[in-house]
Scaffold this motif. Structure first.
Motif, PDB file in Angstrom:
ATOM      1  N   MET A 230      -2.181   4.455  13.221  1.00  0.00           N
ATOM      2  CA  MET A 230      -0.908   4.612  13.519  1.00  0.00           C
ATOM      3  C   MET A 230       0.304   4.613  11.814  1.00  0.00           C
ATOM      4  O   MET A 230      -0.334   3.996  10.993  1.00  0.00           O
ATOM      5  CB  MET A 230      -0.013   3.750  14.141  1.00  0.00           C
ATOM      6  N   PRO A 231       1.331   5.486  12.501  1.00  0.00           N
ATOM      7  CA  PRO A 231       1.840   5.910  10.926  1.00  0.00           C
ATOM      8  C   PRO A 231       2.390   4.193  10.528  1.00  0.00           C
ATOM      9  O   PRO A 231       2.927   3.552  11.607  1.00  0.00           O
ATOM     10  CB  PRO A 231       3.020   6.141  11.198  1.00  0.00           C
ATOM     11  N   ARG A 232       2.326   4.151   9.234  1.00  0.00           N
ATOM     12  CA  ARG A 232       3.080   2.328   9.069  1.00  0.00           C
ATOM     13  C   ARG A 232       4.644   2.452   9.396  1.00  0.00           C
ATOM     14  O   ARG A 232       4.833   1.098   9.484  1.00  0.00           O
ATOM     15  CB  ARG A 232       3.293   2.401   7.202  1.00  0.00           C
TER      16      ARG A 232
ATOM     17  N   THR B  16       0.830  -1.144  -0.275  1.00  0.00           N
ATOM     18  CA  THR B  16       0.337  -0.239  -0.439  1.00  0.00           C
ATOM     19  C   THR B  16       1.025   1.120   0.344  1.00  0.00           C
ATOM     20  O   THR B  16       2.588   1.565   1.000  1.00  0.00           O
ATOM     21  CB  THR B  16      -0.665   0.346   1.116  1.00  0.00           C
ATOM     22  N   ASN B  17       0.373   2.802  -0.501  1.00  0.00           N
ATOM     23  CA  ASN B  17       0.825   3.292  -0.355  1.00  0.00           C
ATOM     24  C   ASN B  17       0.619   4.542   0.423  1.00  0.00           C
ATOM     25  O   ASN B  17       1.375   5.880   0.370  1.00  0.00           O
ATOM     26  CB  ASN B  17       0.685   4.425  -2.065  1.00  0.00           C
TER      27      ASN B  17
END
Length: 128
Positions: free
Chosen positions: A63-65, A47-48
């Motif tokens: 949450m941030p990747r 995913t982007n």
């Protein structure tokens, strides 16, 4: 008393076998969790999006990747360490179980050598 020794030996064998089976089951469960983590890491790489949703306990958290990936990698290392520790202990536990199973209580050798009566012997034994 001899009966107490036999019961204690049977109990020890049963406990050792249960502990061994519990460890093997725990390894399988941890391996499933490790595979689920791998799937999650792979899915986030495809995913982007900069953030991902994850289930923490009973609620979803965004949450941030990067943080999510780091959390999964730490969890992977911990799971790997637990699996390695369980696998390292398995041979010792198997040896202990085999030792307990091969231990014969006194008098057991005599019972082990008994053979059942064949048909002719049974007929002779039941005649009045």
């Amino acid at each position: 008393m001899d009966v107490e020794r036999v019961l204690r030996l049977a109990s020890d064998v049963e406990l050792a076998a249960e502990e061994l089976m519990a460890d093997r089951e725990e390894i399988v469960n941890l391996d499933r969790r490790r595979n689920a983590n791998r799937e999650a890491l792979r899915a986030t790489r495809k995913t982007n999006d900069r953030s991902v949703w994850t289930l923490c306990g009973t609620m979803f958290v965004k949450m941030p990747r990067g943080d999510f990936d780091a959390m999964l990698k730490r969890d992977q290392k911990r799971i790997d360490a637990e699996i390695d520790a369980l696998r390292d202990a398995l041979p010792r536990k198997v040896d202990e179980l085999q030792r307990l199973q091969s231990e014969k209580p006194s008098g057991a050798e005599a019972f082990a050598k008994l053979k059942p009566l064949d048909k002719n012997e049974l007929k002779l034994a039941t005649k009045p």
